[in-house]
Design an enzyme around this catalytic site. Sequence first.
Site, PDB file in Angstrom:
ATOM      1  N   SER A  37       0.915   1.107  -3.077  1.00 47.84           N
ATOM      2  CA  SER A  37       0.414   0.796  -1.744  1.00 47.84           C
ATOM      3  C   SER A  37      -0.894   1.216  -1.423  1.00 47.84           C
ATOM      4  CB  SER A  37       1.360   1.498  -0.557  1.00 47.84           C
ATOM      5  OG  SER A  37       1.351   2.974  -0.980  1.00 47.84           O
TER       6      SER A  37
ATOM      7  N   LYS B 101       3.991  11.504   2.864  1.00 50.23           N
ATOM      8  CA  LYS B 101       5.234  11.671   3.550  1.00 50.23           C
ATOM      9  C   LYS B 101       5.672  13.327   3.779  1.00 50.23           C
ATOM     10  CE  LYS B 101       6.730   7.394   4.068  1.00 50.23           C
ATOM     11  NZ  LYS B 101       7.297   6.675   5.390  1.00 50.23           N
TER      12      LYS B 101
END
Lengths: 98, 318
Positions: free
Chosen positions: B277, B60
């Site tokens: 994830s 991110k």
Amino acid sequence: MITLRIPTPLRPYAGGANEIQVNGETVGAALEELTNTYPTLRKHLYNEYGELRTFVNLYLNDEDIRQLQGTATRIKPGDRLMIIPSIAGGKGQVAQWK
Amino acid sequence: MADISTLSGVKIYKAREAGNLEDVVGNTPLLQLRRLTAHLNPGVRVFAKAEWFNPGGSIKDRPALNIIRKALKQGKLGDGRILLDSTSGNMGIAYATFGATLGIPVTLAIPANASSERISILKALGAKLVLTDPLEGSDGALRKASELYEKHPEKYFYANQYDNPANWEAHYLSTGPEIVEQTQGEITHFVAGLGTSGTLTGTGRYLREMLGKVELIATQPDSPFHGLEGLKHMPTAIKPAIFDPQLPDRTQEVTTEDAHRMVLQLARQEGLFVGISSGAAAWVALKVASELDQGVVVTVFPDAGYKYLSDRQLWEGN
């Protein structure tokens, strides 16, 4: 009667309700009644061995039932039981959220 | 990082030049999975971008930095204006990291059931948190952020990672070019999880433009109720405006349980201590790879396992 609070992603499988009143003397019995009424909920909450899926967290009046007696935890009328998926396995600040 | 010599088989790299925190975002290693791929055809290789090498600890950093830079350039940030967004953790950590070093205040709407590690990290970095209903997950946080913005548009820059093109553009400008270079253009399949869809959209568009026929595989949870942090079940979630459903060649669903098992396998058989994830991404990448006679499958491991340690059940499994 206790109140079961249903998270948004599960509402379509629970007739669209965000809260459901159920009977039962334990958390497990309350969930049993819930999944008997709404059978399609079952596979979202339990694995193929009939155990609660690991990322499914249940909070009885803001306390994680894993810190109590799990599904054998006794419940009394007026209790509130919340079904919440863990994000990153966390219980985070659930108790603080109002 | 240029290779300058080899000593007893150990490569010595030139150290990075001194610089600012933002300068070390991206350019992450591409690591080959070795033991988990032993059963595959010898002509098939599987690689993962090790995104926890970013300074904020996750992929991110790329979109957060690009969103901030673009907003600064357009004059939407600066002079004390607050960066506002919703997050379930990593994007918030990236905003708070760069917000701290660039002097930008950060306010985040975050579901109250985000892990305690995430909430502690965000507080340590000085972000202001607005906890949202845990029953409503990341969509509830998204609605809250948008509500806060509508009440006080003059106070905030609403970064809106789900709808902001600077999100996918970050991957078009960095993740995509890095993968082409690191695989010397040999990538045949790209696998990425869908959250905001930024990684798949930006990287996928770049790969298609540069190389033509790379197969793009999107990964999503098998059910709207799941434990795959950062991923969305697109058919039932609020759809990000940046999501282009026509882009992926196919979408592979993954169960939370399969992702959890894969996280342990990655730790124990590859030495890769990664987040949930990443487990989902690896499970799909290996499934795709098992169907091939030849190919180079690349996926992305968004973060490391540290932020998930409070989930005892996950790490103590067999």
